[in-house]
Design an enzyme around this catalytic site. Structure first.
Site, mmCIF file in Angstrom:
data_model
loop_
_atom_site.group_PDB
_atom_site.id
_atom_site.type_symbol
_atom_site.label_atom_id
_atom_site.label_comp_id
_atom_site.label_asym_id
_atom_site.label_seq_id
_atom_site.Cartn_x
_atom_site.Cartn_y
_atom_site.Cartn_z
ATOM 1 N N GLY A 116 11.868 66.535 57.524
ATOM 2 C CA GLY A 116 10.778 65.692 58.005
ATOM 3 C C GLY A 116 9.387 66.149 57.626
ATOM 4 O O GLY A 116 8.401 65.535 58.031
ATOM 5 N N ARG A 351 23.290 68.731 53.197
ATOM 6 C CA ARG A 351 22.537 69.976 53.083
ATOM 7 C C ARG A 351 22.980 70.907 54.203
ATOM 8 O O ARG A 351 23.578 70.475 55.189
ATOM 9 C CB ARG A 351 21.025 69.729 53.174
ATOM 10 C CG ARG A 351 20.559 69.182 54.517
ATOM 11 C CD ARG A 351 19.067 68.879 54.492
ATOM 12 N NE ARG A 351 18.628 68.282 55.754
ATOM 13 C CZ ARG A 351 17.427 67.742 55.941
ATOM 14 N NH1 ARG A 351 16.557 67.719 54.953
ATOM 15 N NH2 ARG A 351 17.085 67.226 57.107
ATOM 16 N N HIS A 473 13.852 63.786 65.142
ATOM 17 C CA HIS A 473 12.946 64.773 64.552
ATOM 18 C C HIS A 473 12.693 65.933 65.505
ATOM 19 O O HIS A 473 12.769 67.106 65.124
ATOM 20 C CB HIS A 473 11.625 64.090 64.178
ATOM 21 C CG HIS A 473 10.589 65.037 63.635
ATOM 22 N ND1 HIS A 473 9.643 65.645 64.446
ATOM 23 C CD2 HIS A 473 10.371 65.502 62.390
ATOM 24 C CE1 HIS A 473 8.887 66.425 63.708
ATOM 25 N NE2 HIS A 473 9.303 66.364 62.458
#
Length: 901
Positions: A116, A351, A473
């Site tokens: 982010g 990831r 987030h």
């Protein structure tokens, strides 16, 4: 910032350089060049997983962009267009084709995951004509208008610099006007009006029309991604996580697949194991009829991934199989992004997953048990700081119950990142930074966080949001930072304009104290007391640290001054006491008046009288410590600080009673003596061994206490191993005189006790001259212990307390120095003196035991240096013993060496 960094970038390479790689041309090993996202997409493509067609522009292109004065390097655009033509062929669509439009996302992605922190643009390629084509192509006008309004909103904010709040305000006005609860409740006609309003916002703010040329859109978006590498949030994130600033970001251009095409489409984020606990279970969230930012931003409350089995069982099963395959392939927990377009699954990211400290330890240990990795790899995968986090305090359960009865319980959200946090509620990131700068503890409270809040999140002790899920987030960043976090507290109303929060009929304003429990998700008004973590119950951590003990060569001792600290340190795995500070024992209330009376004494006779009263206290202290450390060495440093420090806290009545003076005369006497002892620079004045040589009766009392205590416990069968250490030695004259005095007192004690009392004689090495003459010092000293706090001050010529208050922080912020030298060892200066001291000392005494007992004994980077320098042990503070064990093992793995058992 970008211009400042550009001057340090290399000159642009020649135009023949390859700047662009199609996904099938890359692989997982190309993270440096393609970034983590690009390398992941390439590897998944190579493995035959469902990945939309695309290509990646390299990190080298980003660096060349800044080196060229923010101009795309020669050849890059031609290579981009050529790669785009291949993608168009693979997708069967064309960018800008009104009849059959291709839309793409433009995604950032550096070598190291920075969730982010940089920019991404979705739905690129839309204009009035291609929107109409998208509507005809999908027979879904609402979807086409929704995609268009999202694109204008995202492109306008990220690429054109329009304040995102203006778009959000227009959206909220529209929803309120038509009484729509969610964005998905808006009709195509309403979205069409919203698109027109968004275009007006762009026109008013930028004085230009929203670009309709799709190639211009693509070029501007690529540049925006590159520029986001030096955006504030990305810069701050790299600073916190020690990521170099010269790596650059790659830029992946990916064919758009749409999760917002209706109830048979969706998007989600998932982890192959629970990133909070490490449990072996796929963990994630998704939203139907949504795009990716809806999940991450917390705009809508997502569903748990398990529910996808009911909504789309075939897709759910396919996803589980892919998740397991990727985890097995990478041999690590993966953070996955996916989109479902009309029941067809697409993988958009894989990831390495950010995880909590508890999860990191459990996952590392479990992976060894599952034969995915070896023990050595498990040790590398857990950061020493994560071990520290596991030992952080938690809220006292009795206090929690009391708070409930008092009506201070505010509610419960999702437990997104564990731990206990208290502080003053603040509602803006800048305000959090400001209040932290004033020494306040703060909890950042937001409806949801965005990447722009990162600097405030770093400043906070915890994070609370009213919206968002466990993959939002706020949750992801908090886990990466090791911060307690509670998200999605639905009943919480956060009023940013008035700076208040409302929940459960209560209103709390900015500055009010709140407590959040990231482990349970509970939130309370006011403060709550904490209690220590239960180290004994951390079974996975014990397993990991046992592997660390098998691997490391450095011993790990502890700085401890009390029996209680010693008990705790032994539980944490300490192998000895590397520093017991006798002056800390002097400061206890029952004995401080005797110390002060000794300082006020007119002559040696009177001093000895008061020291005789102190002797039993000191002897009791040492007896208790030897009892606890039975069989392990205890290094005791004789009194070090200047005497005036003991005259700060006064019990005048008790002091008057001991000295036989009236309270008034006692106070006057203290002031007179304090003035006599005052020095211009007490750090370099009458302290340490100088104090012991000027007042040898203090040394005598302390040696009698140490050896007397050893004799007492030895008679009970305790194996006491005292090691007596002289502070601040700088000359052989000092050391020889001290050596003579110590052994004279020792001989007297042994004669009185009629027994041999084994002990070692050594010295602190904390001034440069001691390092230079270490070969001479080693003739008398059986061990060295580097006091790197004072050694740093004397090598650098700065006072720690004064420097940290006045200029040291600025030096670090402005990159004048790489790090605070009192936190991370200055290898070039102080480190060179340490190496000199070790090498010269061992030339004289090959078996010289060498330790370090400064603050650096708990810093992983410094521990790595001490391993390389050949020290025998490090001695950190009590709670850093476990993490020091891990750091020492990691140093051995990085630089060789194994421990003799």
């Amino acid at each position: 910032m970008a211009e400042a960094v550009a001057t340090r970038m290399p000159k642009p390479p020649s135009a023949t350089k390859k700047w662009v790689y199609l996904f099938h041309e890359g692989n997982a090993q190309m993270r440096d060049l393609l970034g983590g996202k690009g390398a992941g997409l390439a590897e998944m493509t190579k493995a035959g997983l469902p990945v939309p067609p695309g290509f990646t522009i390299t990190t080298e292109a980003c660096n060349a962009y800044f080196a060229s004065g923010q101009r795309l390097p020669d050849g890059l655009w031609d290579q981009t267009i050529a790669a785009l033509r291949t993608v168009e062929q693979d997708a069967g669509k064309r960018l800008g084709d009104a009849a059959n439009p291709l839309l793409v996302s433009v995604r950032s992605g550096a070598k190291f995951s920075m969730p982010g922190m940089m920019d991404t643009v979705l739905n690129l390629g839309l204009n009035d004509a291609t929107r109409a084509g998208l509507e005809q192509q999908t027979s879904n006008p609402r979807f086409a208008w929704d995609a268009y309004r999202r694109f204008i909103q995202m492109f306008g904010r990220i690429v054109m610099g329009v304040d995102g709040e203006k778009f959000e305000h227009a959206l909220e006005v529209m929803k309120k006007k038509v009484r729509a609860k969610e964005d998905t409740d808006l009709t195509s006609e309403q979205l069409q009006k919203l698109v027109a309003e968004f275009k007006k916002i762009v026109q008013r703010d930028t004085k230009r029309q929203f670009p309709s040329d799709v190639n211009e859109q693509l070029r501007l978006a690529i540049e925006a991604v590159f520029k986001s590498w030096f955006g504030r949030r990305a810069h701050d994130y790299r600073e916190v996580n020690k990521i170099p600033h010269d790596l650059g970001t790659a830029c992946s251009i990916v064919t758009m697949v749409f999760g917002n095409m209706g109830a048979d489409s969706g998007t989600g984020v998932a982890f192959t194991r629970d990133p909070n606990t490490g449990e072996k279970k796929v963990y994630g969230e998704y939203l139907l009829n949504a795009q990716g930012e809806d999940v991450v931003a917390g705009i809508r409350t997502p569903k748990k991934l398990d529910e996808l089995e009911k909504d789309m069982p075939d897709v759910y099963q396919q996803f589980l199989e892919i998740a397991q395959r990727l985890e097995q392939h990478y041999r690590d927990v993966q953070d996955l992004e996916f989109t479902i377009e009309r029941r067809k699954l697409y993988m958009l990211q894989t990831r390495s997953a950010k995880r909590t400290a508890k999860a990191a330890v459990k996952i590392a240990v479990d992976f060894v048990g599952e034969t995915l990795i070896e023990k050595k790899e498990a040790l590398r995968r857990v950061e020493p700081a994560q071990v520290d986090q596991l030992l952080l305090p938690r809220f006292d359960e009795k206090a929690i119950e009391k708070a409930r009865k008092e009506g201070r319980y505010l509610g419960k959200g999702l437990n997104a990142s564990p731990g206990a946090a208290m502080g003053r509620a603040v509602f803006e990131a800048d305000r959090a930074v400001e209040m932290k700068g004033k020494g306040e503890l703060v909890v950042l409270v937001r409806p949801e966080t965005s990447p722009d809040d990162f600097h405030g999140m770093v400043a906070a002790t915890g994070i609370l949001t009213s919206r968002g899920g466990s993959t939002s987030h706020a949750a992801v960043v908090a886990r990466g930072l090791g911060l307690p976090c509670v998200v999605g507290m639905g009943e919480l109303d956060v009023d940013l304009k008035k700076r208040v929060m409302r929940v459960g009929g209560k209103t709390l304003k900015e500055g009010d104290t709140i407590a959040i429990d990231g482990t349970t998700g509970e939130v309370f008004a006011g403060a709550l007391p904490t209690m220590p973590a239960d180290f004994e119950k951390e079974r996975d951590l014990h397993q990991l640290l046992s592997w660390a003990d098998e691997t490391r060569t450095l011993g790990v001792w502890v700085n401890a001054d009390t029996p209680g600290e010693c008990v705790r340190a032994r539980r944490f795995g300490a192998e000895g006491v590397g520093l017991a500070r006798t002056e800390h024992m002097f400061r206890e209330a029952e004995r401080l008046p005797y110390v002060q009376a000794m300082i006020l004494a007119a002559d040696e006779t009177e001093r000895r009288k008061h020291l005789k009263k102190l002797l039993p206290f000191q002897q009791k202290d040492f007896r208790e410590i030897f009892d606890v450390m039975n069989g392990l060495p205890v290094v005791i440093r004789l009194i070090d600080p200047p005497l005036h420090e003991f005259l700060r806290e006064l019990d005048i009545k008790e002091l008057a009673k001991i000295t036989g003076l009236s309270p008034a005369k006692a106070r006057a006497h203290v002031e007179t003596r304090r003035a006599q002892l005052e020095e211009e620079n007490p750090m370099l004045g009458l302290r340490g061994c100088r104090l012991l040589l000027v007042f040898p009766e203090i040394l005598e009392m302390q040696i009698r206490a140490i050896l007397g205590a050893a004799a007492d416990v030895m008679k009970k069968g305790v194996n006491a191993k005292p090691e007596i250490m002289m502070p601040l030695v700088g000359t052989m004259g000092e050391l020889e005189r001290l050596h003579k005095q110590v052994y004279e007192v020792a001989a007297a004690v042994e004669k009185e006790r009629q027994m041999k009392i084994p002990f070692k004689f050594g010295t602190m090495i904390e001034i440069p001259r001691a390092c230079v003459i270490a070969d001479q010092i080693a003739m008398s000293a059986e061990f060295f212990s580097f006091g790197t706090n004072d050694l740093t001050q004397t090598v650098l010529g700065i006072s720690r307390d004064d420097a940290q208050k006045s200029f040291l922080t600025r030096y670090v912020e402005e990159k004048i120095i790489a790090a605070d030298p009192f936190q991370v060892l200055d290898r070039e200066g102080v480190g060179a003196m340490v190496r000199m001291g070790v090498e010269r000392g061992r030339k004289t005494r090959a078996d010289l035991k060498v330790g370090i007992c400064g603050e650096h004994g708990g810093d992983p980077s410094s521990i790595e240096f001490f391993h390389q320098a050949g020290l025998t042990y490090v001695s950190p503070s009590t709670f850093r013993v476990p993490s020091a064990r891990l750091a020492a093992a990691q140093a051995a793995l990085a630089h060789g060496g194994s421990r003799d058992k």
